[in-house]
Design an enzyme around this catalytic site. Structure first.
Site, short mmCIF file in Angstrom:
data_model
loop_
_atom_site.label_atom_id
_atom_site.label_comp_id
_atom_site.label_asym_id
_atom_site.label_seq_id
_atom_site.Cartn_x
_atom_site.Cartn_y
_atom_site.Cartn_z
N ARG A 184 0.87 -1.05 0.37
CA ARG A 184 -0.45 0.22 0.05
C ARG A 184 1.49 1.48 0.12
NH1 ARG A 184 -5.04 -2.25 4.08
NH2 ARG A 184 -5.10 -3.86 3.27
N ARG A 199 2.13 1.88 10.14
CA ARG A 199 1.49 2.30 8.61
C ARG A 199 2.58 2.04 8.01
NH1 ARG A 199 -3.00 4.31 7.84
NH2 ARG A 199 -3.38 4.90 9.92
N GLU A 222 -6.76 0.02 15.82
CA GLU A 222 -7.33 -1.06 14.87
C GLU A 222 -6.37 -2.20 14.39
OE1 GLU A 222 -8.96 -1.85 9.93
OE2 GLU A 222 -8.24 0.06 10.87
N SER A 253 -10.35 -5.60 10.44
CA SER A 253 -11.68 -5.41 9.70
C SER A 253 -12.39 -6.26 9.39
CB SER A 253 -10.87 -4.38 8.95
OG SER A 253 -12.35 -3.28 8.67
N ARG A 268 2.09 -5.15 12.38
CA ARG A 268 0.82 -4.79 13.03
C ARG A 268 0.54 -4.80 14.15
NH1 ARG A 268 -4.43 -0.73 10.80
NH2 ARG A 268 -2.66 0.08 10.45
#
Length: 425
Positions: free
Chosen positions: A258, A273, A347, A350, A388
């Site tokens: 990403r 991130r 988070e 999801s 993460r």
């Protein structure tokens, strides 16, 4: 993508969904373009019918009647040459607008702008109270010699890392643990392509709105996926599945990429991130039925919750508000895990229901016992995403001497290792 017939019949509901999701899509413009396309399509079909009818009659005609018919066919051909390009242009405009229309969220989705407005559903565990000054995950990882970010940045650029030594072992253990857990629950494991065609990105709803966040290999006209959801759902594109074979439940491992184009300056420290990470993703494909979707949603969510509970990580499940729900999602729950250095739940998972949104774009259908075909429903949820997930593991399991205790369920997958010790300088 939604059914245009549904949009025509329910414009106010679509507009309300757009407002709730805090998106900007002009439904009135879409309907105007749709009406123009239908008129042009009808005109083209009428001209073609007249042309074909006259062309069949010409061999039977003589004299002036034949000459008039030939002239009329020529005029109709000229009219088609003028009208067909207009129709193509309007249809292209229609398709572009349709790709922007979001699915209306379900009624239980709360109002809200950001994750601050998400509604807590339940909670597991309590945040640990430390009796010594804590370190954040990056301090721990560097002192344990399980990560090297400076060298990664040197040859790969910003937001990159090298995970090494016990850190690499820990990640492999996490993925093996997650995959074993999901396979034991009937999910089919898959290792999927990480380079895909544009059709897969559009079909799963990551394009056009998320295109700026995707790495593009221009020479080969391929895109690097940001989640194996893209490959797992696209696996059945242009297929008709039998009812007896549903639901399809997959768990896919992949490296994910990403650009994080919209996050400049945010979460730049550590693992939260990054441009590249690894993940096990869950995907379910079921019949077009809200009850079936609800069942699958609960299964996917429970899979992830049980993984987090087994790891002993304090977390909460939150119902995402309208502003936090993506274009295709009708319902989303997030698992937010306690990260001591942040002093908050953040988070890590999801879980999303998308109803027909992806299946309609990818033409994934199912055939019932009555022989009729309908579009499927699709769902997805994170199982484990690393590094993460290493943030809460390192921070919650840290010890005063700088070591980190390995969660008990992972120790058999790490040769019995119980702790990662700081490396002596």
């Amino acid at each position: 993508m939604l059914d245009i017939a549904f949009i025509r019949a329910n414009p106010d509901a679509i507009k309300a969904g757009i407002r709730k999701k805090r998106m900007k899509v002009d439904i009135d413009e879409l309907l105007a373009v749709d009406e123009e396309a239908r008129k042009l399509r009808a005109r083209v079909e009428s001209i073609r019918a007249d042309r074909n009818r006259l062309s069949k009659e010409i061999p039977k005609l003589r004299g002036d009647e034949k000459d008039n018919a030939v002239s009329r066919v020529k005029a109709l051909k000229d009219s088609l040459s003028e009208t067909e390009p207009k129709l193509r242009e309007v249809e292209e405009q229609f398709e572009k607008l349709m790709l922007l229309v979001p699915s209306p969220p379900l009624p239980e989705v709360p109002e809200g702008e950001s994750d601050d407005d998400n509604v807590e559903v339940r909670r597991f565990g309590e945040p640990r109270v430390f009796d010594f000054p804590i370190k954040d995950h990056l301090e721990l990882a560097e002192s344990l010699d399980i990560v090297d970010m400076p060298r990664a940045v040197k040859f790969a650029g910003a937001r990159m890392y090298v995970l090494k030594n016990e850190g690499a072992m820990l990640e492999f253990a996490l993925f093996k643990f997650a995959l074993d857990h999901l396979v034991s629950r009937g999910f089919q494991p898959m290792i999927v392509p990480q380079l895909v065609r544009r059709e897969a990105m559009v079909g799963t709803g990551f394009f056009p709105l998320g295109e700026e966040d995707t790495f593009f290999v221009e020479k080969d006209d391929l895109y690097l996926i940001g989640t194996s959801e893209v490959s797992l759902v696209s696996y059945h594109m242009n297929e008709i599945l039998n009812e007896k074979d549903l639901p399809k439940r997959y768990c896919g491992y992949s490296t994910c990429f990403r650009r994080e184009a919209g996050s400049y300056g945010r979460d730049t420290r550590g693992f939260y991130r990054l441009h590249q990470f690894n993940k096990v993703e869950q995907v379910a494909i079921c019949e077009n039925d809200p009850e079936a979707s609800t069942r699958e949603h609960r299964i996917l969510l429970d899979n992830s919750e049980s993984l987090m509970q087994a790891l002993g990580l304090p977390h909460r499940v939150a119902l995402a508000c309208g502003g936090e729900i993506g274009q295709g999602q009708v319902l989303k729950h997030e698992i937010e895990t306690w990260m001591p250095s942040r002093g908050n739940f953040s988070e890590t998972h999801s879980c999303s229901s998308l109803y027909e949104f992806q299946a309609r774009r990818l033409k994934i259908r199912w055939r019932g016992k009555d022989g009729k075909t309908q579009y499927c429903h699709t769902l997805n949820n994170t199982a484990i995403a690393s590094p993460r997930i290493l943030i809460p593991i390192l921070e919650n399991y840290q010890n005063e001497d700088g070591s980190v205790t390995i969660p008990e369920v992972l120790r058999p997958l790490m040769n019995g290792m119980e702790r990662i010790e700081p490396k002596k300088v």
